[in-house]
Motif scaffolding. Structure first.
Motif, PDB file in Angstrom:
ATOM      1  N   TRP A 132       9.379  -2.630  -5.351  1.00  0.00           N
ATOM      2  CA  TRP A 132       8.827  -3.807  -4.698  1.00  0.00           C
ATOM      3  C   TRP A 132       8.596  -4.955  -5.687  1.00  0.00           C
ATOM      4  O   TRP A 132       8.904  -6.101  -5.398  1.00  0.00           O
ATOM      5  CB  TRP A 132       7.525  -3.465  -3.972  1.00  0.00           C
ATOM      6  N   LEU A 133       8.077  -4.632  -6.858  1.00  0.00           N
ATOM      7  CA  LEU A 133       7.788  -5.675  -7.842  1.00  0.00           C
ATOM      8  C   LEU A 133       9.054  -6.250  -8.471  1.00  0.00           C
ATOM      9  O   LEU A 133       9.084  -7.419  -8.842  1.00  0.00           O
ATOM     10  CB  LEU A 133       6.864  -5.131  -8.939  1.00  0.00           C
ATOM     11  N   GLY A 134      10.091  -5.428  -8.590  1.00  0.00           N
ATOM     12  CA  GLY A 134      11.316  -5.879  -9.255  1.00  0.00           C
ATOM     13  C   GLY A 134      11.011  -6.308 -10.674  1.00  0.00           C
ATOM     14  O   GLY A 134      10.297  -5.640 -11.394  1.00  0.00           O
ATOM     15  N   LEU A 178       5.495   3.770 -16.694  1.00  0.00           N
ATOM     16  CA  LEU A 178       4.430   2.934 -17.218  1.00  0.00           C
ATOM     17  C   LEU A 178       4.962   1.959 -18.263  1.00  0.00           C
ATOM     18  O   LEU A 178       4.575   0.783 -18.269  1.00  0.00           O
ATOM     19  CB  LEU A 178       3.314   3.809 -17.795  1.00  0.00           C
ATOM     20  N   SER A 179       5.859   2.421 -19.113  1.00  0.00           N
ATOM     21  CA  SER A 179       6.463   1.534 -20.123  1.00  0.00           C
ATOM     22  C   SER A 179       7.268   0.426 -19.456  1.00  0.00           C
ATOM     23  O   SER A 179       7.180  -0.740 -19.841  1.00  0.00           O
ATOM     24  CB  SER A 179       7.370   2.324 -21.066  1.00  0.00           C
ATOM     25  N   LEU A 223       7.709   4.505  -8.793  1.00  0.00           N
ATOM     26  CA  LEU A 223       9.079   4.050  -8.508  1.00  0.00           C
ATOM     27  C   LEU A 223       9.099   3.089  -7.316  1.00  0.00           C
ATOM     28  O   LEU A 223       9.797   2.072  -7.339  1.00  0.00           O
ATOM     29  CB  LEU A 223      10.005   5.237  -8.247  1.00  0.00           C
ATOM     30  N   LEU A 224       8.323   3.400  -6.272  1.00  0.00           N
ATOM     31  CA  LEU A 224       8.230   2.494  -5.120  1.00  0.00           C
ATOM     32  C   LEU A 224       7.601   1.165  -5.528  1.00  0.00           C
ATOM     33  O   LEU A 224       8.042   0.101  -5.084  1.00  0.00           O
ATOM     34  CB  LEU A 224       7.419   3.143  -3.995  1.00  0.00           C
ATOM     35  N   LEU A 240       0.847  -1.188   0.000  1.00  0.00           N
ATOM     36  CA  LEU A 240       0.000   0.000   0.000  1.00  0.00           C
ATOM     37  C   LEU A 240       0.880   1.234   0.000  1.00  0.00           C
ATOM     38  O   LEU A 240       1.736   1.400   0.874  1.00  0.00           O
ATOM     39  CB  LEU A 240      -0.908  -0.005   1.236  1.00  0.00           C
ATOM     40  N   LEU A 241       0.669   2.101  -0.996  1.00  0.00           N
ATOM     41  CA  LEU A 241       1.456   3.328  -1.151  1.00  0.00           C
ATOM     42  C   LEU A 241       0.522   4.531  -1.174  1.00  0.00           C
ATOM     43  O   LEU A 241      -0.620   4.425  -1.611  1.00  0.00           O
ATOM     44  CB  LEU A 241       2.231   3.299  -2.477  1.00  0.00           C
ATOM     45  N   THR A 242       1.040   5.683  -0.738  1.00  0.00           N
ATOM     46  CA  THR A 242       0.332   6.941  -0.941  1.00  0.00           C
ATOM     47  C   THR A 242       1.131   7.781  -1.930  1.00  0.00           C
ATOM     48  O   THR A 242       2.341   7.631  -2.054  1.00  0.00           O
ATOM     49  CB  THR A 242       0.131   7.719   0.374  1.00  0.00           C
TER      50      THR A 242
END
Length: 161
Positions: free
Chosen positions: A107-109, A134-135, A102-103, A61-63
């Motif tokens: 996390w997803l790598g 996005l790309s 970017l965060l 969860l990000l803000t």
């Protein structure tokens, strides 16, 4: 100009096993309909979506208001994450969608995932600044699902860049 567009079909979340929820808690999300802010509507929807995820799905969860920040990272406890989403406070600052993406990328790598983005898309250049992010995400199989909240009816869908 780039924009987040929505498909015509409904989507089930969690199929990749990794979900990032981004809540835009910027000042513009304080727009109100019938006395309720767009942020309040978005956090309620995010909490319900988190609670509906299948067991075993890891969530972050990000803000994205002011400087993007991670509130919860990589947990399978959807109830705690939903409760945290419900408590996200409004900021008096702009949208840092680039920072949030970017965060999410961090996390997803290299693994694919799903990003649920709760926003009103307000602010000049917010989407344009994210074109490279996005790309990058799309190349790795990550799908972005915008949930647009504005004084008009909220819309749910998958981004097409």
């Amino acid at each position: 100009l780039p924009e987040l567009r929505l498909p015509e079909t409904a989507t089930t979340f969690g199929s990749t096993g990794r979900v990032v929820v981004v809540l835009d808690n910027s000042l513009s999300m304080d727009q109100r309909v019938d006395g309720e802010s767009m942020l309040s509507r978005a956090t309620r929807d995010a909490a319900a979506t988190l609670r509906s995820l299948p067991p075993g799905v890891a969530v972050t969860l990000l803000t994205a208001g002011g400087t993007a920040q991670a509130l919860v990272t990589g947990t399978q406890d959807h109830e705690v994450t939903a409760a945290t989403a419900g408590e996200v406070a409004q900021t008096a600052l702009g949208t840092d969608l680039h920072g949030a993406l970017l965060l999410a990328r961090e996390w997803l790598g290299e693994s694919p995932g799903e990003i649920l983005l709760y926003t009103d898309e307000a602010g000049p250049g917010v989407i344009e600044r994210c074109a490279d992010d996005l790309s990058w995400l799309q190349e790795r199989g990550t799908a972005l699902f915008p949930r647009i909240f504005s004084p008009e009816t909220p819309q749910i869908g998958r981004a097409h860049v």
